[in-house]
Motif scaffolding. Structure first.
Motif, PDB file in Angstrom:
ATOM      1  N   ASP A  17       0.850  -1.187   0.000  1.00 31.53           N
ATOM      2  CA  ASP A  17       0.000   0.000   0.000  1.00 31.53           C
ATOM      3  C   ASP A  17       0.888   1.239   0.000  1.00 31.53           C
ATOM      4  OD1 ASP A  17      -2.337  -1.377  -0.051  1.00 31.53           O
ATOM      5  OD2 ASP A  17      -2.855  -1.071   2.053  1.00 31.53           O
ATOM      6  N   LYS A  60       0.967   5.310   0.180  1.00 28.20           N
ATOM      7  CA  LYS A  60       0.172   6.461   0.614  1.00 28.20           C
ATOM      8  C   LYS A  60       0.380   7.647  -0.322  1.00 28.20           C
ATOM      9  CE  LYS A  60      -2.295   8.300   4.125  1.00 28.20           C
ATOM     10  NZ  LYS A  60      -3.588   7.800   4.598  1.00 28.20           N
ATOM     11  N   TYR A  73      -7.556   0.485  -5.140  1.00 27.39           N
ATOM     12  CA  TYR A  73      -7.579   1.765  -4.431  1.00 27.39           C
ATOM     13  C   TYR A  73      -8.517   1.630  -3.221  1.00 27.39           C
ATOM     14  CZ  TYR A  73      -5.472   3.222  -8.815  1.00 27.39           C
ATOM     15  OH  TYR A  73      -4.652   3.315  -9.910  1.00 27.39           O
ATOM     16  N   PRO A  74      -8.015   1.055  -2.127  1.00 25.03           N
ATOM     17  CA  PRO A  74      -8.861   0.824  -0.948  1.00 25.03           C
ATOM     18  C   PRO A  74      -9.302   2.104  -0.249  1.00 25.03           C
ATOM     19  CG  PRO A  74      -6.573   0.349  -0.450  1.00 25.03           C
ATOM     20  CD  PRO A  74      -6.638   0.587  -1.936  1.00 25.03           C
ATOM     21  N   ALA A  75      -8.581   3.189  -0.483  1.00 21.87           N
ATOM     22  CA  ALA A  75      -8.954   4.492   0.067  1.00 21.87           C
ATOM     23  C   ALA A  75      -8.571   5.555  -0.957  1.00 21.87           C
ATOM     24  CB  ALA A  75      -8.245   4.741   1.402  1.00 21.87           C
ATOM     25  N   HIS A  76      -9.131   6.742  -0.804  1.00 25.44           N
ATOM     26  CA  HIS A  76      -8.910   7.787  -1.818  1.00 25.44           C
ATOM     27  C   HIS A  76      -7.446   8.198  -1.914  1.00 25.44           C
ATOM     28  CE1 HIS A  76      -9.050  10.315   1.797  1.00 25.44           C
ATOM     29  NE2 HIS A  76      -8.430  11.228   1.100  1.00 25.44           N
ATOM     30  N   ASP A  77      -6.650   7.976  -0.870  1.00 26.14           N
ATOM     31  CA  ASP A  77      -5.260   8.397  -0.873  1.00 26.14           C
ATOM     32  C   ASP A  77      -4.285   7.220  -0.828  1.00 26.14           C
ATOM     33  OD1 ASP A  77      -5.938   7.590   1.642  1.00 26.14           O
ATOM     34  OD2 ASP A  77      -4.887   9.199   2.692  1.00 26.14           O
ATOM     35  N   VAL A  78      -4.750   6.031  -1.193  1.00 28.73           N
ATOM     36  CA  VAL A  78      -3.901   4.837  -1.143  1.00 28.73           C
ATOM     37  C   VAL A  78      -3.978   4.089  -2.475  1.00 28.73           C
ATOM     38  CG1 VAL A  78      -3.502   2.597  -0.040  1.00 28.73           C
ATOM     39  CG2 VAL A  78      -4.159   4.568   1.348  1.00 28.73           C
ATOM     40  N   ARG A 113      -2.890   0.514  -4.020  1.00 25.26           N
ATOM     41  CA  ARG A 113      -2.503  -0.824  -3.573  1.00 25.26           C
ATOM     42  C   ARG A 113      -2.003  -1.649  -4.756  1.00 25.26           C
ATOM     43  NH1 ARG A 113      -6.914  -3.528  -0.291  1.00 25.26           N
ATOM     44  NH2 ARG A 113      -5.926  -2.259   1.321  1.00 25.26           N
ATOM     45  N   LEU A 159      -7.943  -0.303   9.896  1.00 22.68           N
ATOM     46  CA  LEU A 159      -7.647  -0.222   8.466  1.00 22.68           C
ATOM     47  C   LEU A 159      -7.022  -1.504   7.947  1.00 22.68           C
ATOM     48  CD1 LEU A 159      -7.391   1.290   5.791  1.00 22.68           C
ATOM     49  CD2 LEU A 159      -5.219   2.242   6.612  1.00 22.68           C
ATOM     50  N   SER A 181      -9.480  -4.356   7.858  1.00 18.69           N
ATOM     51  CA  SER A 181     -10.431  -4.210   6.757  1.00 18.69           C
ATOM     52  C   SER A 181      -9.777  -4.534   5.428  1.00 18.69           C
ATOM     53  CB  SER A 181     -11.009  -2.787   6.743  1.00 18.69           C
ATOM     54  OG  SER A 181     -10.009  -1.835   6.458  1.00 18.69           O
ATOM     55  N   ASP A 216     -11.098  -7.449   3.001  1.00 15.56           N
ATOM     56  CA  ASP A 216     -11.469  -7.072   1.632  1.00 15.56           C
ATOM     57  C   ASP A 216     -10.736  -7.920   0.604  1.00 15.56           C
ATOM     58  OD1 ASP A 216     -12.615  -5.213  -0.437  1.00 15.56           O
ATOM     59  OD2 ASP A 216     -10.495  -4.793  -0.729  1.00 15.56           O
TER      60      ASP A 216
END
Length: 386
Positions: A66, A68, A93-98, A100, A289, A292, A296
């Motif tokens: 991941d 950042k 893209y597990p989060a808007h700023d990550v 993977r 996080l 999760s 996922d």
């Protein structure tokens, strides 16, 4: 200070903030893979330093990286993965700023971080087995026993197939016009399927029930987990107010069902310590996080495997009965909700249809259905290299 000045200051601040944010947004310009005898070096070429989180997963083996605040600025399609013992590379893209990057590995490996080279992140992958063991693993794609001159590799345990006969006890399920109960049909075919599976040296069947008694839906999942299930097959017989409805169907878990189960795992982590071979209690990072992320990833792979098995199942069921749906359907059925156990639910026909009811209660037809299910499982395992 008048409103116009305030407005102008806000505009300047927003512009400054956006430029500042952009300046500190890293770009992944390339990924390079280098082979060094048994080890593999994976280098992430970045235009500036960024925070990373790296961890490994098993069953199947994967390396997850991941990054950042990092933008993907290259295509990874031209990498030569075969020699590096990497099946595939996936981006998520597990989060808007990550960003993977997931490496699907051909064999179990361990990683360690090497010193950064400027802005670049370098990861070393080392197989769990010595060189001779690697060659054997790659040749057979399984943990077969090596001869005396090679490193000993542990034998694979038999693939555990959990067979879930729907309903039972006080819950008869659907009932046909001739009095045929869904619970009796599912149990009869489940026992036939279990017999076929247990004749194979590399497979073992576990029944969630072997008699006419009731087992709760979540208890069926617990039986699968306790039995170290590699695959879960639930058998049912459909029913509909339209007596002409007919045909077999296959279901995998829907995304809605996966999301609700993920929330349950995250909320009750004390009851679910192990996920896909990973003991969550032993993670150094116990954050919400990371947990999760693991759930996922497991669910995504599990649903993919379930859909693959479902397609094979449909191709074989077509030879026994007509298909009600020609593709694998997805639904939030409780018994399909294990995040790390590929699971399918088979509706073997409509017990509300008098013709199909007659088939479902016929022993010869039950044998044909059991063989179709068994051959599907065998084909899936063969294609998976087991």
């Amino acid at each position: 200070m008048n409103k116009k000045i305030i407005k102008n200051l806000l505009i300047v601040w927003m512009l400054f903030y956006s430029v500042l944010g952009f300046a500190y947004h890293a770009k992944l310009n390339d990924v390079r893979i280098t082979l060094l005898e048994n080890d593999i070096h994976i280098t992430f070429l970045l235009n500036q330093r960024t925070h990373s989180q790296v961890f490994e997963l098993s069953n199947p083996p994967r390396l997850v990286v991941d990054l950042k605040n990092t933008q993907l600025a290259t295509s990874l399609k031209n990498l030569d993965l075969a020699k590096a013992r990497i099946k595939n590379i996936r981006i998520g893209y597990p989060a808007h700023d990550v960003t993977r990057v997931v490496f699907d590995l051909n064999m179990p490996m361990r990683f360690n971080m090497l010193p950064m080279q400027g802005n670049n992140i370098v990861i070393n992958l080392h197989p769990l087995y010595a060189k001779s063991g690697i060659a054997l693993f790659e040749k057979t794609n399984s943990f077969q026993s090596a001869n005396r001159s090679t490193v000993k590799i542990p034998k694979a345990h038999p693939v555990v197939i959990v067979i879930d006969a729907g309903h039972g006890g006080h819950d008869p399920g659907a009932v046909g016009s001739q009095g045929t109960t869904e619970k009796s049909v599912t149990l009869a075919i489940s026992k036939r399927l279990a017999y076929l599976i247990n004749q194979q040296s590399n497979m073992r069947a576990v029944l969630t029930r072997n008699g006419d008694y009731y087992v709760g839906l979540r208890d069926r999942l617990k039986i699968a987990r306790k039995g170290n299930a590699d695959f879960f097959v639930a058998l049912h017989a459909d029913s509909y107010f339209d007596k002409q409805a007919r045909g077999a169907s296959v279901y995998a878990l829907s995304q809605h069902g996966a999301t609700s189960e993920a929330a349950r795992w995250l909320a009750r982590r004390d009851n679910y310590s192990e996920l896909g071979g990973v003991d969550l209690r032993e993670l150094n990072d116990q954050s919400y996080l990371l947990r999760s992320v693991l759930i996922d990833l497991a669910q995504t792979a599990t649903i993919t495997d379930s859909l693959h098995m479902g397609k094979i199942m449909l191709s074989n069921l077509r030879n026994v009965n007509k298909l009600h749906y020609s593709r694998v359907e997805q639904a939030p059925f409780m018994v399909l909700k294990s995040p790390d156990i590929p699971s399918i639910l088979v509706e073997m026909g409509f017990i509300s249809n008098s013709e199909e009811e007659q088939h479902l209660r016929d022993e010869n037809y039950q044998n044909k259905m059991a063989y179709a299910l068994f051959n599907s499982i065998r084909m899936y395992l063969q294609k998976s290299g087991v």
